[in-house]
Design an enzyme around this catalytic site. Structure first.
Site, mmCIF file in Angstrom:
data_model
loop_
_atom_site.group_PDB
_atom_site.id
_atom_site.type_symbol
_atom_site.label_atom_id
_atom_site.label_comp_id
_atom_site.label_asym_id
_atom_site.label_seq_id
_atom_site.Cartn_x
_atom_site.Cartn_y
_atom_site.Cartn_z
ATOM 1 N N GLU A 155 0.842 -1.188 0.000
ATOM 2 C CA GLU A 155 0.000 0.000 0.000
ATOM 3 C C GLU A 155 0.882 1.244 0.000
ATOM 4 O OE1 GLU A 155 -3.572 -0.084 -0.107
ATOM 5 O OE2 GLU A 155 -2.568 1.698 -0.856
ATOM 6 N N ARG A 158 -0.872 7.708 1.802
ATOM 7 C CA ARG A 158 -0.322 8.610 2.828
ATOM 8 C C ARG A 158 -1.447 8.954 3.792
ATOM 9 N NH1 ARG A 158 0.886 13.255 -1.149
ATOM 10 N NH2 ARG A 158 -1.061 12.335 -1.854
ATOM 11 N N CYS A 264 5.400 4.997 9.734
ATOM 12 C CA CYS A 264 5.941 4.235 8.597
ATOM 13 C C CYS A 264 7.439 4.433 8.377
ATOM 14 C CB CYS A 264 5.181 4.598 7.326
ATOM 15 S SG CYS A 264 3.420 4.319 7.483
HETATM 16 C C1 UGA Z 1 4.425 7.308 3.965
HETATM 17 C C2 UGA Z 1 4.551 7.251 2.432
HETATM 18 O O1 UGA Z 1 4.606 8.566 1.916
HETATM 19 C C3 UGA Z 1 3.364 6.497 1.816
HETATM 20 O O2 UGA Z 1 3.558 6.359 0.408
HETATM 21 C C4 UGA Z 1 3.294 5.111 2.447
HETATM 22 O O3 UGA Z 1 2.193 4.369 1.934
HETATM 23 C C5 UGA Z 1 3.138 5.251 3.958
HETATM 24 O O4 UGA Z 1 4.276 5.977 4.472
HETATM 25 C C6 UGA Z 1 3.106 3.871 4.562
HETATM 26 O O5 UGA Z 1 4.108 3.157 4.469
HETATM 27 O O6 UGA Z 1 2.034 3.446 5.008
HETATM 28 P P1 UGA Z 1 3.010 8.814 5.690
HETATM 29 O O7 UGA Z 1 3.764 8.105 6.781
HETATM 30 O O8 UGA Z 1 1.534 8.957 5.797
HETATM 31 O O9 UGA Z 1 3.252 8.080 4.273
HETATM 32 O O10 UGA Z 1 3.604 10.277 5.614
HETATM 33 P P2 UGA Z 1 4.483 11.137 4.606
HETATM 34 O O11 UGA Z 1 3.631 12.135 3.941
HETATM 35 O O12 UGA Z 1 5.304 10.278 3.727
HETATM 36 O O13 UGA Z 1 5.447 11.900 5.638
HETATM 37 C C7 UGA Z 1 6.349 11.174 6.480
HETATM 38 C C8 UGA Z 1 7.193 12.121 7.309
HETATM 39 O O14 UGA Z 1 8.114 12.830 6.498
HETATM 40 C C9 UGA Z 1 6.397 13.192 8.063
HETATM 41 O O15 UGA Z 1 6.926 13.337 9.366
HETATM 42 C C10 UGA Z 1 6.620 14.453 7.258
HETATM 43 O O16 UGA Z 1 6.513 15.639 8.026
HETATM 44 C C11 UGA Z 1 8.046 14.226 6.772
HETATM 45 N N1 UGA Z 1 8.399 14.964 5.550
HETATM 46 C C12 UGA Z 1 7.762 14.698 4.373
HETATM 47 C C13 UGA Z 1 9.406 15.919 5.579
HETATM 48 O O17 UGA Z 1 10.032 16.176 6.643
HETATM 49 N N2 UGA Z 1 9.746 16.578 4.427
HETATM 50 C C14 UGA Z 1 9.129 16.332 3.242
HETATM 51 O O18 UGA Z 1 9.504 16.965 2.224
HETATM 52 C C15 UGA Z 1 8.109 15.365 3.214
#
Ligand code: UGA
Length: 440
Positions: A155, A158, A264
């Protein structure tokens, strides 16, 4: 198609509701009675944009979605059975697969010998897990003869945008050693306007980890670049823009901040590192990604400590953000919470506001030295400084011009680079972003 989804967390509940919305007959199973009762009553166990409305529609109006704790009925129902239970990281950093195995065993136990079923792991599981899933299904079946195939369908949802993501995915990945299973899964997804990658089980399982680890690497990379920016006078936002416009790099996931968190990335990067070690390979790049992520929050906290000569006692910080990212109430492995705990542990008082995560934050932090504000504006009143920790768009559009006047002194530490350094300067704010050249 008749579909059973086991586990009603982010992945399970969203997938179940979306499958039903696509016209399939879905049964969602969970062993947690109160969770199932709540879903039946329209109370969602998680905050996710549009989920309540979607579940209400498929459950009560279209009646194609049934939430239950009845294992036998649920297993008998589905031709496709999706395992969507949690795989939390254990003490050693490996994924804890006990829920996946319990479910596999129960599926074998409740399967009839007359039916053929495809059992699909959607939970994030280390490469090779499918072999064990097969073994546990057979173990559950005992002497009973059963016909089944296993498949992996990772999956990529996000949190916060998961319903949109499920309908607008960039790709679908399905892995199996059975053509029949691959065809059935292809049928489920073929209406989506997305390429379908059909592959073997091990590759499908690894794709999930490789994708998450790569995205985490991108974040750690830009965070490391932000450190070079701070030391050379370059601006990380411009650098990211200049890099991201190269289509081979892409502009997403290049926002420097306090490091990645959530349920994740930290777990999956660690688990992939474990898998590589177990296979006698030292994946040094991943070690670096994890180290950089850990360091990044301390660089940020260091800015706060050095401003106050390492003495935070008696200070009050107005904190914006507790969730691990915007669009969710999830505070699991939230770097925001870690920063809050460190500030509080150093004697500071906190006034906290998050648009969605107030209850979850309260559950994780308690009440000591923390005041939970009703609105963002309130955290400015009488605070010594503002600390921005989650990238909520709401925080960009606050009326800073008037709000900074309510602070004891105009100081903002911006852990997500949400605000405009020039604008802050004009308002007379002592502004501390990450890797930006107007940083003080
Ligand atoms: C992540 C992946 O993006 C999804 O594709 C995946 O399905 C999911 O994990 C999972 O394995 O279930 P998610 O954990 O919901 O999704 O969140 P993200 O949007 O990826 O962000 C993760 C972290 O990275 C957050 O703490 C966010 O603040 C940080 N982040 C994100 C940054 O610090 N900089 C960025 O440019 C992007």
């Amino acid at each position: 198609m008749k579909i059973t989804v086991i586990g009603t967390g982010y992945v399970g509940l969203v997938s179940g509701a979306v499958f039903a919305d696509w016209g399939h007959d879905v049964v969602c199973l969970d062993v947690d009675e109160s969770k199932i009762q709540n879903i039946k009553n329209g109370v969602m166990p998680i905050y996710e944009e549009g989920l309540q409305e979607l579940v209400n529609k498929v459950q009560n109006v279209e009646k194609r979605f049934l939430a239950t704790t009845d294992y036998k009925m649920a297993v008998e129902h589905g031709e496709l059975l999706f395992i969507c239970v949690g795989t939390p990281g254990n003490q050693s950093g490996a994924a804890d697969l006990s829920y996946v195995f319990q479910v596999s065993e129960s599926i074998g136990k409740f399967m009839n010998s007359t039916d053929y079923k495809v059992i699909i792991t959607k939970s994030t599981v280390p490469v090779g897990t499918h072999n064990k899933v097969k073994e546990y299904i057979k173990k559950g079946a005992g002497d009973k003869k059963i016909e089944f195939s296993v498949a992996s369908n990772p999956e990529f949802l996000r949190e916060g945008t998961s319903i949109y993501d499920a309908n607008n995915t960039d790709r679908v990945v399905i892995g199996s050693d059975s053509n029949k299973a691959l065809d059935m899964l292809e049928n489920l997804y073929k209406h989506l306007n997305a390429p379908i990658v059909k592959t073997d089980l091990a590759s499908a399982e690894l794709i999930k980890y490789a994708a998450n680890a790569f995205l985490a690497t991108k974040i750690s990379f830009i965070n490391e670049i932000s450190q070079i920016c701070e030391r050379t006078g370059a601006d990380v936002v411009s650098v990211a823009q200049g890099m991201g416009l190269d289509k081979r790099i892409g502009s997403k996931f290049l926002n420097a901040g306090i490091g990645y968190g959530g349920s994740c990335f930290p777990k999956d990067v660690e688990a992939l590192y474990r898998t590589s070690s177990e296979n006698f390979y030292d994946f040094r790049l991943l070690r670096g990604v994890m180290d950089a992520n850990e360091r990044q929050k301390y660089y940020f906290i260091e800015k706060i400590f050095s401003k106050y000569n390492s003495n935070l006692s008696g200070l009050t910080f107005g904190v914006l953000g507790a969730a691990f990212k915007n669009g969710t109430d999830d505070v699991r492995k939230s770097v925001a919470l870690e920063v809050i705990k460190l500030l509080r542990g150093s004697g500071a008082q906190i006034k906290l506001y998050d648009p969605a995560a107030m209850d979850t934050a309260k559950g994780a932090l308690g009440n000591e030295y923390i005041e939970y504000a009703k609105q963002a504006n309130d955290v400015f009143i009488g605070s010594d400084a503002i600390v921005i920790l989650t990238e909520w768009p709401e925080f960009v559009s606050l009326n800073y011009e008037s709000l900074v006047g309510k602070l004891k002194s105009k100081v903002i530490f911006d852990g997500r680079n949400l605000l405009d350094p020039e604008g802050m300067k004009e308002m007379g704010v002592e502004y501390y972003p990450i890797g930006r050249h107007n940083a003080i």
